[in-house]
Design an enzyme around this catalytic site. Structure first.
Site, PDB file in Angstrom:
ATOM      1  N   SER A 170       0.845  -1.194   0.000  1.00 35.96           N
ATOM      2  CA  SER A 170       0.000   0.000   0.000  1.00 35.96           C
ATOM      3  C   SER A 170       0.880   1.244   0.000  1.00 35.96           C
ATOM      4  O   SER A 170       2.090   1.151   0.128  1.00 35.96           O
ATOM      5  CB  SER A 170      -0.905  -0.015   1.231  1.00 35.96           C
ATOM      6  N   GLY A 171       0.266   2.370  -0.161  1.00 30.41           N
ATOM      7  CA  GLY A 171       1.021   3.624  -0.124  1.00 30.41           C
ATOM      8  C   GLY A 171       1.792   3.918  -1.398  1.00 30.41           C
ATOM      9  O   GLY A 171       2.762   4.657  -1.396  1.00 30.41           O
ATOM     10  N   ASP A 205      -8.515  10.020  -0.211  1.00 30.39           N
ATOM     11  CA  ASP A 205      -8.442   9.861  -1.675  1.00 30.39           C
ATOM     12  C   ASP A 205      -9.578  10.591  -2.383  1.00 30.39           C
ATOM     13  O   ASP A 205      -9.402  11.083  -3.495  1.00 30.39           O
ATOM     14  CB  ASP A 205      -8.507   8.380  -2.058  1.00 30.39           C
ATOM     15  N   LYS A 237      13.829  -4.114 -10.579  1.00 29.11           N
ATOM     16  CA  LYS A 237      13.395  -5.495 -10.371  1.00 29.11           C
ATOM     17  C   LYS A 237      11.908  -5.638 -10.685  1.00 29.11           C
ATOM     18  O   LYS A 237      11.073  -4.950 -10.109  1.00 29.11           O
ATOM     19  CB  LYS A 237      13.657  -5.920  -8.907  1.00 29.11           C
ATOM     20  N   THR A 270       6.209  -7.165  -9.379  1.00 28.58           N
ATOM     21  CA  THR A 270       5.117  -6.871 -10.312  1.00 28.58           C
ATOM     22  C   THR A 270       4.573  -8.167 -10.898  1.00 28.58           C
ATOM     23  O   THR A 270       3.359  -8.392 -10.952  1.00 28.58           O
ATOM     24  CB  THR A 270       5.615  -5.943 -11.439  1.00 28.58           C
ATOM     25  N   GLN A 271       5.486  -9.044 -11.294  1.00 24.83           N
ATOM     26  CA  GLN A 271       5.039 -10.326 -11.854  1.00 24.83           C
ATOM     27  C   GLN A 271       4.164 -11.078 -10.854  1.00 24.83           C
ATOM     28  O   GLN A 271       3.132 -11.634 -11.200  1.00 24.83           O
ATOM     29  CB  GLN A 271       6.244 -11.196 -12.210  1.00 24.83           C
ATOM     30  N   GLY A 273      -8.998  20.222  14.947  1.00 30.13           N
ATOM     31  CA  GLY A 273      -8.495  19.204  15.855  1.00 30.13           C
ATOM     32  C   GLY A 273      -9.528  18.834  16.896  1.00 30.13           C
ATOM     33  O   GLY A 273     -10.607  19.406  16.952  1.00 30.13           O
ATOM     34  N   CYS A 317     -11.625  25.882  12.145  1.00 27.06           N
ATOM     35  CA  CYS A 317     -12.449  25.005  12.969  1.00 27.06           C
ATOM     36  C   CYS A 317     -11.998  25.009  14.432  1.00 27.06           C
ATOM     37  O   CYS A 317     -12.296  25.950  15.147  1.00 27.06           O
ATOM     38  CB  CYS A 317     -12.509  23.605  12.379  1.00 27.06           C
ATOM     39  N   GLU A 337     -15.491  21.027  25.620  1.00 27.78           N
ATOM     40  CA  GLU A 337     -14.827  19.817  25.103  1.00 27.78           C
ATOM     41  C   GLU A 337     -13.551  19.554  25.899  1.00 27.78           C
ATOM     42  O   GLU A 337     -13.079  18.423  25.993  1.00 27.78           O
ATOM     43  CB  GLU A 337     -14.476  20.012  23.614  1.00 27.78           C
ATOM     44  N   HIS A 383     -14.312  24.650   7.312  1.00 27.24           N
ATOM     45  CA  HIS A 383     -13.023  24.198   6.762  1.00 27.24           C
ATOM     46  C   HIS A 383     -12.913  24.638   5.302  1.00 27.24           C
ATOM     47  O   HIS A 383     -13.271  23.869   4.407  1.00 27.24           O
ATOM     48  CB  HIS A 383     -12.950  22.671   6.790  1.00 27.24           C
ATOM     49  N   GLU A 403     -10.501  24.655   3.432  1.00 27.66           N
ATOM     50  CA  GLU A 403      -9.543  23.835   2.673  1.00 27.66           C
ATOM     51  C   GLU A 403     -10.222  22.777   1.815  1.00 27.66           C
ATOM     52  O   GLU A 403      -9.673  22.356   0.795  1.00 27.66           O
ATOM     53  CB  GLU A 403      -8.509  23.191   3.613  1.00 27.66           C
TER      54      GLU A 403
HETATM   55  N1  GLN Z   1     -13.207  19.629  18.340  1.00 24.74           N
HETATM   56  C1  GLN Z   1     -13.981  20.681  17.772  1.00 24.74           C
HETATM   57  C2  GLN Z   1     -15.444  20.315  17.646  1.00 24.74           C
HETATM   58  O1  GLN Z   1     -15.777  19.166  17.688  1.00 24.74           O
HETATM   59  C3  GLN Z   1     -13.413  21.116  16.433  1.00 24.74           C
HETATM   60  C4  GLN Z   1     -13.535  20.086  15.358  1.00 24.74           C
HETATM   61  C5  GLN Z   1     -12.616  20.329  14.181  1.00 24.74           C
HETATM   62  O2  GLN Z   1     -11.652  21.073  14.269  1.00 24.74           O
HETATM   63  N2  GLN Z   1     -12.878  19.668  13.071  1.00 24.74           N
HETATM   64  O3  GLN Z   1     -16.286  21.159  17.478  1.00 24.74           O
END
Ligand code: GLN
Length: 534
Positions: free
Chosen positions: A12-13, A70, A186, A190-191, A355, A382, A406, A507, A509
Site C-alpha cells: 500500500s502507499g 483519496d 526489479k 510486479t510479476q 483538531g 475550525c 470539550e 473548513h 480547505e
Molecule cells: N473539536 C472541535 C469540535 O468538535 C473542532 C472540530 C474540528 O476542528 N474539526 O467542534
C-alpha cells in the site's frame, strides 16, 4: 458507460489514489465527464471515527459524508463534487445485506458472499453511475490484491466485466518496481502481483509501475512479456516532488492515448488548464519569493493528517506566485514554557488547523496569542477558530478561565455543545457536517476576502460558540463577521487593526481546487507576503 477499475499490488502507499485521480484528469482534459468511486475494504462504515495517525485526514464531502482522503484527491484533480455514495466500504455493504436478511427479503435463501454481497456491491456501483451524467466511471479498489478484505470487491468487478460490453471495461494495476543498490530495476514483485490478480480472474490492461526512477524500455519489455500486456501499456510513473505533475507524466507515457484506443473513444476537446497550472507551479519553484508558514498541530509529524490544508496552501501559492515553506510545530512543544520566539521568529504567518481533544490545545492557544500580540498573520480553522475565540475571551474580554466544554470543566464555556447535541452517544454522525451557507457581515475583512455576502463552505464540528458569551467577547476590534442563516451560530471571527487575523468555524480547505483556490487561503498568503516584504 465505460468503466476503468484501478487495483494495487505489492504494497500500500504507492499512490494508487493519485494515479486514479490523474487518469481521471487526463480523460477529463479530453472532454469526458468522470464519476469516481472509492472502495474501502475496511469494516468501518465510514472514515469518521478513524484515527488520523493511521489513516491521514478525514475528508468531508458536501453532503457531510466523512470519507477517505483519496476522495479529496479526486475532487481536486477531476474538479468534481462527490457525495457519500461515491465511497463504498465493507461496513456499508455488509450492514445493508444483513439488514435485508433480517427483513426476510432473501426469502429464506442462504445469504452468501457470492451472489448476495457481490450483487450489493454491483448494485451500489451501478446506482452511482445511473444517477450521474458522466461518460466514464473510475473505480479504485483500496488495499492490495491478495488482501482478504478486498476479495468480494474484486469478485464483483470481475463479474461486472463479464456483464458489460467488452470495449467498455478496462483494468489498471498499479505496482512497485524497486531498484537494487546497483540501480537495476526489479520486475519480480510486479510479476507476482499480476499473478495474484490472474488467480482472481482479472487480467490487467495497463500496468502502472511506481518507481524511484523512470523505467527504460527493456524493463517495460520484460514486464509486458511476463505479465501479458502490451509494451505500450506498461506505464512508468516515477516519484515526483509535486503530485500535480502526475497527470502530465501519465500523458507523456501515452496512458490516455492507450485508454482511448482500448475503450474506442475519440477526443472531444483539448483542455490544457491543468498544464498551464503546472507550468505556473514550475515557474514558482524557480522563483525567489519564499514565505514560511507555521502550522501548529497535534499530528504535526504526520503531514497526511492535514493533507487538504497543505493542498489549499499550494493552490493559493500557485495563484499568487510565491513559494511557501511549511514549518510544522507540535502544539505540545509550546506548552513547556520558555519564549515562543524560538518557534516563530522567522515565520511570516501562523495557521492553527482543526483538531479534537485537550492534548496540545493550550499550546495552540499560545500560538494564537503570539500571532495576535505580535501582529503576525493568522488563520484559524475550525478548532483553530474555537481556540481563537477562547484566546480573545481570556485575554481581551478578561474571562480568565474561559474554555471549551470539550476540554474540561470551566466557569466560562465560551465554546459549548448546543442543547440538541447533548447526550448523543453514537460516535458516528453527531457532528454538524458538510456544506452550509455562511452569511457575511458588510464592511468586514471577510467580505473583502470573499467579495460576496453569502458563501457555501464545508463543516465538521460538534461544538459551537456559546451564544450567551457573544456580547462579552465582541467589541470594536474583535467581532464575528460571519454567521449561519439564523445569525445565532458564529462562523467567522476577525480582528481589525491587525495585519490579518481570521478564523473560521468551517473548513475552507475542502473547497479549494488547483485552479480555484480558496479565498481565505489566498488572502492569508497575501498577508504573509506583505509580512515577508516588510
Ligand atoms: N473539536 C472541535 C469540535 O468538535 C473542532 C472540530 C474540528 O476542528 N474539526 O467542534
Amino acid at each position: 458507460m465505460k468503466y476503468i477499475v484501478v487495483t494495487g499490488g505489492v504494497m500500500s502507499g504507492l499512490g494508487k489514489g493519485i494515479t486514479m485521480a490523474s487518469i481521471g484528469r487526463i480523460l477529463k482534459n479530453r472532454g469526458y465527464e468522470i464519476v469516481p468511486i472509492k472502495i474501502d475494504p475496511y469494516i468501518n462504515i465510514d472514515a469518521g471515527t478513524m484515527n488520523p495517525f493511521q489513516h491521514g485526514e478525514v475528508y468531508v464531502l458536501g453532503d457531510g459524508a466523512e470519507v477517505d482522503l483519496d476522495l479529496g484527491n479526486y475532487e481536486r484533480f477531476m474538479d468534481v463534487e462527490l457525495g457519500r455514495e461515491h465511497n463504498i466500504t465493507t461496513g456499508l455493504v455488509y450492514s445493508a445485506v444483513i439488514e435485508r436478511e433480517r427483513k426476510g427479503e432473501y426469502l429464506g435463501q442462504t445469504v452468501q458472499i457470492i451472489p448476495h454481497v457481490t450483487n450489493e456491491i454491483k448494485a451500489r456501483i451501478r446506482s452511482v453511475v445511473e444517477k450521474s451524467d458522466a461518460d466514464m466511471c473510475l473505480i479504485e479498489v483500496g488495499g492490495t490484491v491478495g488482501d482478504i478484505e478486498s476479495m468480494p470487491f474484486l469478485e464483483a468487478v470481475r463479474q461486472m466485466h463479464g456483464e458489460e460490453n467488452e470495449n467498455d471495461f478496462l483494468f489498471v494495476h498499479v505496482t512497485l518496481v524497486p531498484f537494487t543498490t546497483l540501480g537495476e530495476p526489479k520486475t519480480k514483485p510486479t510479476q507476482h502481483s499480476v499473478k495474484a490478480l490472474l488467480e482472481l480472474g482479472l487480467h490487467p490492461d495497463i500496468i502502472v509501475c511506481r518507481s524511484k526512477k523512470a523505467l527504460k524500455e527493456d524493463a517495460k519489455k520484460k514486464i509486458a512479456m511476463f505479465c501479458n500486456v502490451r509494451q505500450e501499456a506498461v506505464i512508468s510513473a516515477q516519484d515526483t516532488d509535486d503530485i500535480y505533475e502526475v497527470p502530465l507524466m501519465l500523458e507523456q507515457e501515452g496512458t490516455a492515448t492507450y485508454i482511448m484506443k482500448k475503450l474506442q473513444l475519440e477526443q472531444l476537446k483539448e483542455d490544457n488548464d491543468w498544464t498551464k497550472m503546472v507550468e505556473r507551479r514550475r515557474a514558482l519553484s524557480a522563483g525567489n519569493k519564499s514565505i514560511i508558514v507555521a502550522i501548529v498541530g497535534k499530528y504535526a509529524e504526520l503531514e497526511d493528517s492535514y493533507l487538504s490544508i497543505k493542498e489549499a496552501i499550494k493552490h493559493a501559492a500557485t495563484e499568487i506566485g510565491c513559494k511557501v515553506e511549511l514549518k510544522w510545530i507540535e502544539a505540545e512543544d509550546l506548552e513547556v514554557g520558555g519564549a515562543l520566539n524560538t518557534f516563530f521568529d522567522e515565520v511570516h504567518g501562523i495557521l492553527v488547523p482543526g483538531g479534537f481533544g485537550v492534548r496540545g490545545a493550550e499550546g495552540k492557544i499560545k500560538a494564537i496569542e503570539y500571532a495576535r500580540t505580535n501582529n503576525i498573520p493568522f488563520l484559524g480553522l475550525c478548532f483553530g477558530f474555537q481556540l481563537a475565540v477562547i484566546e480573545v475571551a481570556r485575554d481581551v474580554a478578561k474571562l480568565k478561565d474561559a474554555n471549551s466544554s470539550e476540554l474540561g470543566e470551566t466557569p466560562h464555556p465560551v465554546i459549548a455543545l448546543l442543547e440538541e447535541q447533548k447526550g448523543v452517544k453514537n460516535k458516528g454522525g453527531t457532528m454538524r457536517l458538510g456544506n452550509y451557507e455562511v452569511f457575511i457581515r458588510g464592511d468586514t475583512l471577510a467580505e473583502k476576502i470573499y467579495g460576496k455576502k453569502k458563501v457555501l463552505e464545508r463543516h465538521r464540528h460538534r461544538y459551537e460558540v456559546n451564544p450567551e458569551y457573544i456580547e462579552r467577547i465582541e467589541h470594536e476590534r474583535v467581532f464575528f463577521s460571519g454567521t449561519d442563516r439564523s445569525g445565532l451560530r458564529m462562523e467567522i471571527l476577525e480582528i481589525s487593526e491587525h495585519p490579518f487575523f481570521i478564523a473560521t468555524q468551517f473548513h475552507p480547505e475542502f473547497m479549494s481546487r488547483p485552479n480555484k483556490p480558496s479565498p481565505p487561503f489566498i488572502a492569508f498568503l497575501k498577508a504573509c507576503v506583505r509580512e515577508y516584504e516588510h
